[in-house]
Design an enzyme around this catalytic site. Structure first.
Site, PDB file in Angstrom:
ATOM      1  N   GLY A 179      41.709  50.512  35.883  1.00  0.00           N
ATOM      2  CA  GLY A 179      41.467  49.218  35.267  1.00  0.00           C
ATOM      3  C   GLY A 179      40.790  49.291  33.914  1.00  0.00           C
TER       4      GLY A 179
ATOM      5  N   TYR B 288      31.067  37.289  45.196  1.00  0.00           N
ATOM      6  CA  TYR B 288      31.518  37.784  43.895  1.00  0.00           C
ATOM      7  C   TYR B 288      30.922  36.943  42.771  1.00  0.00           C
ATOM      8  CZ  TYR B 288      34.607  39.378  40.172  1.00  0.00           C
ATOM      9  OH  TYR B 288      35.082  39.895  38.999  1.00  0.00           O
TER      10      TYR B 288
END
Length: 255
Positions: A12, A153
């Protein structure tokens, strides 16, 4: 050239940043669970200690840059894991490497946050207060009680952004700049997992920025590289949204 440590370097944004910096001639120390210069699990205190010690050994106690990019998303196995990696994995690396950074040349650190930190209600989550108090056991307990990884999150990214902004005086005193990059949807394996998840897939696919697409990891990496460099010499304690206009769309009157 600079010596820069990057967590989450195997895929990523972290992988894109590692390639970008190495191509520019910097020495990069990659940290990840596998396929990295330093293999460590940042979800555990022992793994964080291993990472810090190995970075200090490799850089000789002098570090010019640190990017805390490692993180897990809403498809994580449980909410406690999200808190452990996204907040405590970051705070431990910042604490453990701050002194080495203070000895570097024009040193800077960047935390990869998220637009999710602006999610309504994130600031009021009880787990946030526990994270900012440094109480990992309590933060994980509260996250597990909440039981929803998307809230963990958002809370973890809000808390880690607050952590950076609360430390501007201390880090400035060390001569180290500290900033946050807040991406929106980035075309990474993490995003693909969210799109495929039966709980979050539909909402993830509908999360489209005004520019009409998600960003490529390289585009976020370029922003991080800017914040690490001399062109950003007076940027400290800031949150840079790299989100294709999504934050402006959602919060036009809040900035």
């Amino acid at each position: 050239m600079s010596v820069i440590a990057i967590t989450g370097s195997a895929s990523g944004i972290g992988a894109a940043l590692k390639e970008l910096l190495a191509r520019a001639g910097h020495t990069v120390i990659g940290i990840d669970r596998g396929q990295a210069d330093i293999e460590a699990d940042l979800s555990t205190p022992g793994g964080r200690e291993t990472a810090v010690a190995a970075v200090l050994d490799r850089c000789g106690g002098v570090l010019d840059g640190l990017v805390c990019c490692a993180g897990v998303g809403v498809t994580a196995a449980n909410s406690g894991l999200v808190v452990a990696v996204n907040y405590f994995g970051v705070s431990a690396l910042l604490d453990g490497l701050a002194e080495a950074l203070s000895r570097g040349q024009q040193p800077a650190a960047v935390i990869v946050g998220s637009i999710a930190a602006t999610q309504p209600g994130a600031a009021e989550l009880p787990m946030v207060e526990a994270m900012l108090a440094g109480d990992e056991a309590r933060a994980i307990e509260l996250a597990e009680q909440q039981g929803q990884t998307h809230l963990a999150y958002a809370g973890s990214k809000y808390a880690v952004t607050c952590l950076a902004r609360r430390n501007v005086v201390d880090w400035a005193g060390r001569g180290v700049r500290l900033n946050v990059v807040a991406p929106g949807a980035v075309e990474t394996p993490l995003l693909q997992a969210s799109k495929a998840d039966p709980r979050y897939g539909e909402s993830t696919r509908r999360f489209v920025a005004p520019l009409g697409r998600g960003s490529e990891p390289r585009e976020v990496a370029e922003a991080i590289a800017f914040l690490l460099g001399p062109q950003a010499s007076f940027i400290h304690g800031s949150v840079l949204f790299v989100d294709g206009g999504m934050d402006a769309l959602m919060r036009a009157k809040t900035f």
